[in-house]
Write an enzyme that holds these catalytic residues in place. Structure first.
Site, PDB file in Angstrom:
ATOM      1  CG  ASP A  70      24.054  -9.198   9.775  1.00 17.81           C
ATOM      2  OD1 ASP A  70      23.733  -9.394  10.948  1.00 17.81           O
ATOM      3  OD2 ASP A  70      25.045  -9.721   9.257  1.00 17.81           O
ATOM      4  CD  GLU A  71      21.702 -12.761  13.331  1.00 15.95           C
ATOM      5  OE1 GLU A  71      21.056 -13.815  13.388  1.00 15.95           O
ATOM      6  OE2 GLU A  71      22.916 -12.700  13.560  1.00 15.95           O
TER       7      GLU A  71
END
Length: 398
Positions: free
Chosen positions: A103-104
């Site tokens: 997610d990053e």
DNA sequence: TCTGGGGTCCTAGGACCC
DNA sequence: TCTGGGGTCCTAGGACCC
């Protein structure tokens, strides 16, 4: 902003990722406190975080804090799919993308000013696209370094955008709690608090040498540099993972050796498949055990040659389990895991060539000759390693 | 139903090599 | 009996990250 190097690195971080996917896919959950996970909280929506729910909090504690929360089982396939879609938007924004987790990611947008505008414009469009095309909120921080970009994205969550303008870095950084520094966890935070240090500014004021005597040389230097806004790391494309592993929590009921064998067999079977699918070889097998008092132990073996064979990994893992048997007599085992490290690429070929800076075209020639030797489609990845002469040239063997 | 499942990086000691 | 300075690799543990 003219004359000063502009903020060039973006850190893009999906907000409460798993929980946001659940709210996206099930309208009933929107606006309500959502907890993903059972035994521990894997993700909590911002409505749940408002009640103090955090990850990785034990599930019963989270439900006590927020009895109205809807608890949903994780759907890892849905998250993986959403992650792929978001990363496509990242790579459509700039080719220089370094994924940190599902997610990053870091994005280097320094070369895009002429064609795509300044970092703030780029970040704004990125957020809009993720919202419109994938349906998820994402926060984006921007700065001249990775670390500051990451702190900026954390500071503007949820669903925010924050660019740290060049020259304002220390004013932004110094009032923040030390916990925001990459590398300060619960243990280091405690040690710093005992020394009267609570903010990044306190830490910077202490000075590097006293920090080193407090935390050790490596950590001291690292944290002092971060506290002064110094972080020269580049955004790296195409980093490959250095290990793969899997583990199983076993609960508190007593386990026999046969129970552990069964679990290890299942884990190694899965890892062997993952290894071959990724076309990697491992050379070191690590057995990981956690006891009922939450202490841990590891046992590892390095093989003579790299392997992707399940049977070789399996017999190594069972040897390690024998090694660890003595540890299990007085304590219960609550978790067992296996990691494979020292990963190599399958079929990697290494060529060493002289390189003349005036003849950059040699790189293309090298790719052509590789394809000629191994077949056009057989070459899937090439890594360029530069050696330079001068003061920092690598030492030669005796 | 009382603590997940995936990783990264660093340190320190010992064996071993030149 | 005294006595070195470099380096690599392996193992175990620990902090930390999402």
């Amino acid at each position: 902003m003219t004359g000063i190097p502009a903020a060039t690195i973006l850190h893009a971080d999906l907000d409460s990722f798993y929980a946001s996917v659940e709210q996206r896919d099930n309208p009933v959950l929107r606006g309500r406190p959502v907890i993903v996970g059972g035994g521990v909280v894997l993700a909590a929506s911002y409505e749940a975080k408002a009640f103090g729910v955090r990850t990785p909090m034990p599930g019963h504690e989270a439900r006590a804090l927020c009895p109205r929360a809807v608890v949903v089982r994780p759907r890892f396939e849905a998250y993986s799919e959403a992650s792929k879609a978001v990363f496509e938007i990242f790579r459509d924004t700039t080719p220089i993308v370094e994924g940190i987790s599902v997610d990053e990611a870091f994005l280097d947008v320094s070369g895009l000013r002429m064609i795509a505008g300044d970092p703030e414009d780029i970040a704004r469009r990125l957020r809009e696209r993720v919202r419109d095309e994938v349906g998820l909120p994402i926060s984006v921080g921007g700065a001249r370094s990775k670390f500051l970009a990451k702190v900026a994205s954390a500071a503007c969550k949820p669903d925010g955008l924050r660019i740290v303008a060049p020259g304002t870095e220390l004013a932004f950084l110094h009032p923040l709690p030390v916990r925001r520094l990459w590398g300060v966890g619960a243990v280091t935070e405690r040690r710093l608090a005992d020394a009267g240090i609570s903010t990044v500014g306190d830490l910077a004021a202490l000075g590097e040498s006293r920090l080193c005597s407090l935390l050790g040389r490596g950590a001291g230097r690292h944290l002092f540099a971060l506290s002064m806004g110094v972080d020269p790391r580049r955004v790296e494309v195409g980093r490959r993972r250095g290990s793969i592993g899997a583990q199983r929590a076993l609960g508190r009921r007593p386990k026999t050796r046969a129970d552990l064998d069964t679990t290890v067999i299942a884990i190694v079977d899965g890892l062997g498949k993952r290894l071959r699918k990724a076309e990697r070889l491992c050379r070191t097998v690590v057995l990981r055990i956690r006891f009922d008092d939450f202490s841990r132990a590891t046992r590892s073996r390095t093989l003579w040659e790299p392997t992707d064979r399940t049977d070789v990994i399996m017999s190594t893992a069972r040897t390690l389990l024998d090694d660890a048997a003595g540890l299990l007599t007085d304590r219960g085992c609550t978790l067992v895991g296996v990691s494979l490290t020292n990963l190599d690429d399958t079929d990697a070929v290494q060529l060493t060539l002289p390189f003349d800076a005036d003849h950059g075209a040699e790189l293309d020639t090298t790719m052509d000759s590789l394809r000629e030797r191994f077949g056009r489609d057989a070459v899937t990845r090439a890594v360029l390693v530069g050696h330079h002469h001068g003061a920092d040239a690598p030492m030669l063997p005796d």
